[in-house]
Design a protein around this motif. Sequence first.
Motif, PDB file in Angstrom:
ATOM      1  N   ALA A 199       0.835  -1.207   0.000  1.00 52.86           N
ATOM      2  CA  ALA A 199       0.000   0.000   0.000  1.00 52.86           C
ATOM      3  C   ALA A 199       0.870   1.257   0.000  1.00 52.86           C
ATOM      4  N   ARG A 200       1.913   1.281   0.817  1.00 49.84           N
ATOM      5  CA  ARG A 200       2.795   2.455   0.870  1.00 49.84           C
ATOM      6  C   ARG A 200       3.545   2.642  -0.445  1.00 49.84           C
ATOM      7  N   SER A 201       3.947   1.538  -1.059  1.00 53.06           N
ATOM      8  CA  SER A 201       4.649   1.623  -2.332  1.00 53.06           C
ATOM      9  C   SER A 201       3.744   2.189  -3.426  1.00 53.06           C
ATOM     10  N   VAL A 202       2.525   1.684  -3.479  1.00 49.27           N
ATOM     11  CA  VAL A 202       1.566   2.168  -4.480  1.00 49.27           C
ATOM     12  C   VAL A 202       1.236   3.633  -4.229  1.00 49.27           C
ATOM     13  N   LEU A 203       0.996   3.988  -2.971  1.00 47.40           N
ATOM     14  CA  LEU A 203       0.671   5.374  -2.627  1.00 47.40           C
ATOM     15  C   LEU A 203       1.829   6.302  -3.005  1.00 47.40           C
ATOM     16  N   THR A 204       3.047   5.859  -2.784  1.00 44.75           N
ATOM     17  CA  THR A 204       4.216   6.659  -3.162  1.00 44.75           C
ATOM     18  C   THR A 204       4.246   6.904  -4.662  1.00 44.75           C
ATOM     19  N   ASP A 205       4.030   5.858  -5.448  1.00 47.84           N
ATOM     20  CA  ASP A 205       4.043   6.004  -6.909  1.00 47.84           C
ATOM     21  C   ASP A 205       2.980   6.998  -7.370  1.00 47.84           C
ATOM     22  N   VAL A 206       1.803   6.920  -6.774  1.00 46.19           N
ATOM     23  CA  VAL A 206       0.723   7.830  -7.163  1.00 46.19           C
ATOM     24  C   VAL A 206       1.080   9.269  -6.790  1.00 46.19           C
ATOM     25  N   ILE A 207       1.632   9.464  -5.588  1.00 42.79           N
ATOM     26  CA  ILE A 207       2.007  10.810  -5.137  1.00 42.79           C
ATOM     27  C   ILE A 207       3.084  11.404  -6.043  1.00 42.79           C
ATOM     28  N   LEU A 208       4.114  10.616  -6.357  1.00 39.70           N
ATOM     29  CA  LEU A 208       5.186  11.125  -7.205  1.00 39.70           C
ATOM     30  C   LEU A 208       4.687  11.446  -8.607  1.00 39.70           C
ATOM     31  N   TYR A 242      -7.139   3.657   1.655  1.00 40.49           N
ATOM     32  CA  TYR A 242      -7.842   4.842   2.129  1.00 40.49           C
ATOM     33  C   TYR A 242      -6.889   5.728   2.925  1.00 40.49           C
ATOM     34  N   PHE A 243      -7.193   6.998   2.994  1.00 41.08           N
ATOM     35  CA  PHE A 243      -6.362   7.940   3.742  1.00 41.08           C
ATOM     36  C   PHE A 243      -7.152   9.224   3.953  1.00 41.08           C
ATOM     37  N   ASP A 244      -6.637  10.077   4.851  1.00 40.86           N
ATOM     38  CA  ASP A 244      -7.228  11.396   5.032  1.00 40.86           C
ATOM     39  C   ASP A 244      -6.140  12.448   4.877  1.00 40.86           C
ATOM     40  N   GLU A 245      -6.516  13.697   4.945  1.00 44.28           N
ATOM     41  CA  GLU A 245      -5.580  14.787   4.666  1.00 44.28           C
ATOM     42  C   GLU A 245      -4.414  14.802   5.647  1.00 44.28           C
ATOM     43  N   GLU A 246      -4.696  14.607   6.934  1.00 43.27           N
ATOM     44  CA  GLU A 246      -3.630  14.641   7.930  1.00 43.27           C
ATOM     45  C   GLU A 246      -2.642  13.490   7.735  1.00 43.27           C
ATOM     46  N   ALA A 247      -3.155  12.332   7.373  1.00 46.17           N
ATOM     47  CA  ALA A 247      -2.277  11.184   7.122  1.00 46.17           C
ATOM     48  C   ALA A 247      -1.363  11.461   5.929  1.00 46.17           C
ATOM     49  N   ILE A 248      -1.892  12.089   4.890  1.00 42.85           N
ATOM     50  CA  ILE A 248      -1.086  12.414   3.721  1.00 42.85           C
ATOM     51  C   ILE A 248      -0.018  13.441   4.068  1.00 42.85           C
ATOM     52  N   GLU A 249      -0.365  14.412   4.902  1.00 45.03           N
ATOM     53  CA  GLU A 249       0.622  15.405   5.357  1.00 45.03           C
ATOM     54  C   GLU A 249       1.820  14.690   5.987  1.00 45.03           C
ATOM     55  N   ASP A 250       1.555  13.744   6.865  1.00 42.57           N
ATOM     56  CA  ASP A 250       2.631  13.007   7.527  1.00 42.57           C
ATOM     57  C   ASP A 250       3.391  12.122   6.545  1.00 42.57           C
ATOM     58  N   PHE A 251       2.669  11.542   5.593  1.00 43.43           N
ATOM     59  CA  PHE A 251       3.324  10.662   4.625  1.00 43.43           C
ATOM     60  C   PHE A 251       4.251  11.461   3.710  1.00 43.43           C
ATOM     61  N   LEU A 252       3.871  12.687   3.376  1.00 39.59           N
ATOM     62  CA  LEU A 252       4.748  13.546   2.574  1.00 39.59           C
ATOM     63  C   LEU A 252       6.043  13.846   3.334  1.00 39.59           C
ATOM     64  N   LYS A 253       5.936  14.046   4.637  1.00 38.76           N
ATOM     65  CA  LYS A 253       7.135  14.274   5.454  1.00 38.76           C
ATOM     66  C   LYS A 253       8.029  13.034   5.439  1.00 38.76           C
ATOM     67  N   GLU A 254       7.395  11.864   5.476  1.00 34.88           N
ATOM     68  CA  GLU A 254       8.158  10.615   5.429  1.00 34.88           C
ATOM     69  C   GLU A 254       8.889  10.478   4.103  1.00 34.88           C
ATOM     70  N   LEU A 255       8.199  10.809   3.005  1.00 34.69           N
ATOM     71  CA  LEU A 255       8.827  10.729   1.686  1.00 34.69           C
ATOM     72  C   LEU A 255       9.957  11.738   1.548  1.00 34.69           C
ATOM     73  N   GLN A 256       9.796  12.878   2.202  1.00 34.31           N
ATOM     74  CA  GLN A 256      10.866  13.878   2.174  1.00 34.31           C
ATOM     75  C   GLN A 256      12.090  13.362   2.937  1.00 34.31           C
ATOM     76  N   THR A 257      11.853  12.729   4.068  1.00 31.56           N
ATOM     77  CA  THR A 257      12.961  12.155   4.849  1.00 31.56           C
ATOM     78  C   THR A 257      13.699  11.091   4.045  1.00 31.56           C
ATOM     79  N   LEU A 258      12.964  10.333   3.252  1.00 32.35           N
ATOM     80  CA  LEU A 258      13.560   9.278   2.440  1.00 32.35           C
ATOM     81  C   LEU A 258      14.200   9.810   1.164  1.00 32.35           C
ATOM     82  N   GLY A 259      14.010  11.102   0.879  1.00 34.27           N
ATOM     83  CA  GLY A 259      14.648  11.722  -0.274  1.00 34.27           C
ATOM     84  C   GLY A 259      13.880  11.636  -1.577  1.00 34.27           C
ATOM     85  N   TYR A 260      12.598  11.299  -1.514  1.00 31.49           N
ATOM     86  CA  TYR A 260      11.805  11.173  -2.736  1.00 31.49           C
ATOM     87  C   TYR A 260      11.301  12.524  -3.243  1.00 31.49           C
ATOM     88  N   LEU A 261      11.098  13.465  -2.353  1.00 32.95           N
ATOM     89  CA  LEU A 261      10.627  14.787  -2.745  1.00 32.95           C
ATOM     90  C   LEU A 261      11.046  15.800  -1.679  1.00 32.95           C
TER      91      LEU A 261
END
Length: 270
Positions: A199-208, A242-261
């Motif tokens: 799920a996290r991998s798919v969500l990452t691909d969609v976000i990017l 499924y997700f909500d706005e606050e969860a996506i906010e945190d997930f974007l921070k996680e992707l930033q920490t990992l260097g994706y964006l």
Amino acid sequence: MRFEVLSKDDMNALSRELSRAGIMNRTKEEVSPEIAHYIVISGTYAELVEKAEGIEPLEESLEELRAAFDDIMANWEINQGKALEELFDESDLGKLLIVTSLIETGAVVEEDGRLVLMEKPLLDGLRVELRFPIEEVDEYLEELEERFETSMVTEFTLEKHYYVEVMEVDRELVEAALEIAEDYATEESIVEAMFDGIARSVLTDVILDLAEKHRRKNELIDALLEREPIVVEGKHERLNIYFDEEAIEDFLKELQTLGYLKVKGNRIWV
């Protein structure tokens, strides 16, 4: 995603294996309570059988007890002594209940560390105590309370748990982590981690993908929310994400920490 292991040694070993494979991870130890509720029913075997009709979990347990009793008695002669391990192993609850009942009635006594059968009683007269996790008999509670004298036992166990958390969203790294974890982690945690990782991998691909079109964070989140749930179709299964706005906010921070964006204010760079 995270894997649960059964010991600190396994936790450290899994972490080392993941690190060698270039998979970012961290160990975590938690002390947490396990709380379980049980419904307890007691009486002679004959009494329980007489009142058990239609209560499937109870009927099944009574059948298992009869099979356990028959198996024990078929190979145990009067005045013969046996060690506990000859009678049952730790996983055979039915035989444990029968032996306990035999001891309580005096049909079995302990001599020199062995259990000696003094007489062969009838199963119907043996008094037994059965307990069921409350979730297994939830639909029968009213009938059980009407037919039997029931009580509830709650067990509180304070346990230490060991985890290895994988901080990766790349599909290949997720699959590699799952393969490595098979030698260390519990089966249940591997299944949960598999869906979490996918799920996290798919969500990452969609976000990017969306971030290439939407350079403002609020626009990206709005576009993402419009696509919820994100559906992953397999040959015989489907995963809804499924997700909500606050969860996506945190997930974007996680992707930033990992260097994706990179996120700065309302701006996003991929």
